[in-house]
Design a protein around this motif. Structure first.
Motif, PDB file in Angstrom:
ATOM      1  N   LYS A  67      46.970  52.942  39.871  1.00 31.62           N
ATOM      2  CA  LYS A  67      46.134  53.084  38.679  1.00 31.62           C
ATOM      3  C   LYS A  67      44.863  53.871  38.978  1.00 31.62           C
ATOM      4  O   LYS A  67      44.394  53.925  40.098  1.00 31.62           O
ATOM      5  N   MET A  68      44.318  54.458  37.945  1.00 32.57           N
ATOM      6  CA  MET A  68      42.994  55.080  38.048  1.00 32.57           C
ATOM      7  C   MET A  68      41.948  53.988  37.840  1.00 32.57           C
ATOM      8  O   MET A  68      41.970  53.272  36.837  1.00 32.57           O
ATOM      9  N   PRO A  72      33.217  50.420  35.683  1.00 33.40           N
ATOM     10  CA  PRO A  72      32.569  49.102  35.536  1.00 33.40           C
ATOM     11  C   PRO A  72      33.338  47.979  36.228  1.00 33.40           C
ATOM     12  O   PRO A  72      32.735  47.121  36.889  1.00 33.40           O
ATOM     13  N   ARG A  73      34.668  47.973  36.096  1.00 30.26           N
ATOM     14  CA  ARG A  73      35.458  46.928  36.763  1.00 30.26           C
ATOM     15  C   ARG A  73      35.434  47.105  38.275  1.00 30.26           C
ATOM     16  O   ARG A  73      35.422  46.124  39.026  1.00 30.26           O
ATOM     17  N   THR A  74      35.432  48.350  38.720  1.00 27.05           N
ATOM     18  CA  THR A  74      35.351  48.607  40.157  1.00 27.05           C
ATOM     19  C   THR A  74      34.056  48.055  40.733  1.00 27.05           C
ATOM     20  O   THR A  74      34.039  47.454  41.813  1.00 27.05           O
ATOM     21  N   ILE A  75      32.960  48.241  40.005  1.00 21.81           N
ATOM     22  CA  ILE A  75      31.662  47.718  40.447  1.00 21.81           C
ATOM     23  C   ILE A  75      31.697  46.192  40.520  1.00 21.81           C
ATOM     24  O   ILE A  75      31.200  45.583  41.483  1.00 21.81           O
ATOM     25  N   VAL A 182      44.774  41.964  45.715  1.00 26.06           N
ATOM     26  CA  VAL A 182      44.676  41.599  44.300  1.00 26.06           C
ATOM     27  C   VAL A 182      43.948  42.705  43.532  1.00 26.06           C
ATOM     28  O   VAL A 182      44.360  43.096  42.431  1.00 26.06           O
ATOM     29  N   ILE A 183      42.878  43.221  44.119  1.00 24.56           N
ATOM     30  CA  ILE A 183      42.131  44.310  43.479  1.00 24.56           C
ATOM     31  C   ILE A 183      43.011  45.555  43.368  1.00 24.56           C
ATOM     32  O   ILE A 183      43.006  46.249  42.344  1.00 24.56           O
ATOM     33  N   MET A 184      43.766  45.836  44.413  1.00 22.72           N
ATOM     34  CA  MET A 184      44.694  46.974  44.390  1.00 22.72           C
ATOM     35  C   MET A 184      45.685  46.831  43.238  1.00 22.72           C
ATOM     36  O   MET A 184      45.939  47.779  42.484  1.00 22.72           O
ATOM     37  N   GLU A 185      46.223  45.644  43.081  1.00 24.93           N
ATOM     38  CA  GLU A 185      47.205  45.400  42.021  1.00 24.93           C
ATOM     39  C   GLU A 185      46.573  45.493  40.643  1.00 24.93           C
ATOM     40  O   GLU A 185      47.159  46.021  39.706  1.00 24.93           O
ATOM     41  N   GLN A 186      45.361  44.982  40.533  1.00 23.67           N
ATOM     42  CA  GLN A 186      44.696  44.940  39.233  1.00 23.67           C
ATOM     43  C   GLN A 186      44.072  46.272  38.834  1.00 23.67           C
ATOM     44  O   GLN A 186      44.147  46.680  37.681  1.00 23.67           O
ATOM     45  N   GLU A 187      43.462  46.956  39.822  1.00 25.28           N
ATOM     46  CA  GLU A 187      42.628  48.104  39.467  1.00 25.28           C
ATOM     47  C   GLU A 187      42.950  49.383  40.226  1.00 25.28           C
ATOM     48  O   GLU A 187      42.423  50.436  39.906  1.00 25.28           O
ATOM     49  N   LEU A 189      43.927  51.744  44.009  1.00 27.91           N
ATOM     50  CA  LEU A 189      43.466  51.982  45.375  1.00 27.91           C
ATOM     51  C   LEU A 189      41.986  52.322  45.445  1.00 27.91           C
ATOM     52  O   LEU A 189      41.279  51.900  46.366  1.00 27.91           O
ATOM     53  N   GLY A 190      41.491  53.080  44.479  1.00 30.92           N
ATOM     54  CA  GLY A 190      40.076  53.448  44.496  1.00 30.92           C
ATOM     55  C   GLY A 190      39.167  52.235  44.456  1.00 30.92           C
ATOM     56  O   GLY A 190      38.157  52.170  45.172  1.00 30.92           O
ATOM     57  N   ALA A 191      39.523  51.263  43.639  1.00 28.90           N
ATOM     58  CA  ALA A 191      38.725  50.036  43.548  1.00 28.90           C
ATOM     59  C   ALA A 191      38.811  49.235  44.834  1.00 28.90           C
ATOM     60  O   ALA A 191      37.820  48.649  45.289  1.00 28.90           O
TER      61      ALA A 191
END
Length: 247
Positions: A67-68, A72-75, A182-187, A189-191
């Motif tokens: 995903k891209m 805001p969610r990445t922060i 979990v972050i990778m799955e949700q948001e 690789l960049g996050a």
């Protein structure tokens, strides 16, 4: 069927093996050229990581880019990961494992033996960038395709922890690896990269500056900070996941 399973397992393992071999061969050669010390270890690690990048990127190019990341969610995820790292460090500190693990102390002395600028460049930018490319971008993605999301989250985290080769870092990196997967799955690789970088940055600043000295001034203060930070982590993650559901 057995051959198929072995092939899928091999597809997960061999990029890690290549990363391990390339970085260690480079470190070995550099050590032959000029003896490695705690002061120059980070420079050698940066060089080894940069040289390993083309090898790992060649594998990553075969994967789904994911995903891209939403800024805001990445922060929110990165802030939660940074606090999570602090809480984990505190909890491990309470066990006394750091004092009894010579291997951890040796690794810590090497990683924190250089200048602050080099530690930020290496530990907080270059190394987590490549590690995320490998462990979440390749290993997690391949495990997910083979075993499903939940199993991939756990196994990729355990592998990530095991590759640190000492008990203290295994516990720390496995727990952080769970969150990063979990972050990778949700948001995407960049996050995950951003979260890993922030986690390492907080650790470096805590070790090398007085920025977080207030947390270590007393046991009482440390426990209070740990509790407050744990609550903040939950709040940040709830906000990040809600934002993901609303997109």
């Amino acid at each position: 069927m057995k051959d198929y399973k072995l092939l899928r397992i091999w597809e997960v393992i061999y990029p890690i093996g290549i990363y391990f071999v390339v970085t260690n061969v480079v470190m070995f050669v550099l050590n032959l050229m000029h003896t490695m010390t705690n002061e120059n270890y980070m420079i050698y690690q940066i060089i080894a990581t940069v040289i390993a990048f083309p090898f790992i990127y060649a594998f990553y190019r075969k994967e789904d880019g994911g995903k891209m990341a939403n800024l805001p969610r990445t922060i929110l995820f990165a802030a939660a990961a940074g606090l999570f790292g602090v809480v984990l460090n505190n909890l491990i500190e309470y066990t006394g494992l750091k004092e009894t693990s010579q291997s951890y102390q040796d690794v810590s002395a090497a990683f924190y033996g250089s200048t602050l600028a080099l530690e930020i460049l290496g530990t907080c930018i270059i190394i987590p960038f490549l590690e995320e490319l490998l462990y979440r971008g390749i290993v997690y993605q391949r495990l997910k395709a083979f075993l499903g999301v939940k199993t991939a989250i756990v196994l990729s985290a355990v592998i990530f922890g095991a590759m640190h080769f000492n008990l203290v870092q295994f516990l720390y990196a496995t727990a952080v690896g769970l969150l990063l997967a979990v972050i990778m799955e949700q948001e995407g690789l960049g996050a995950a990269m951003a979260a890993h970088m922030v986690t390492n940055l907080v650790s470096v600043l805590r070790s090398e500056t007085k920025l977080f000295h207030f947390m270590d001034a007393s046991m009482t203060g440390s426990v209070i900070c740990t509790v407050v930070e744990s609550v903040l982590i939950v709040v940040l993650l709830v906000l990040a996941f809600r934002g993901g559901k609303e997109k």
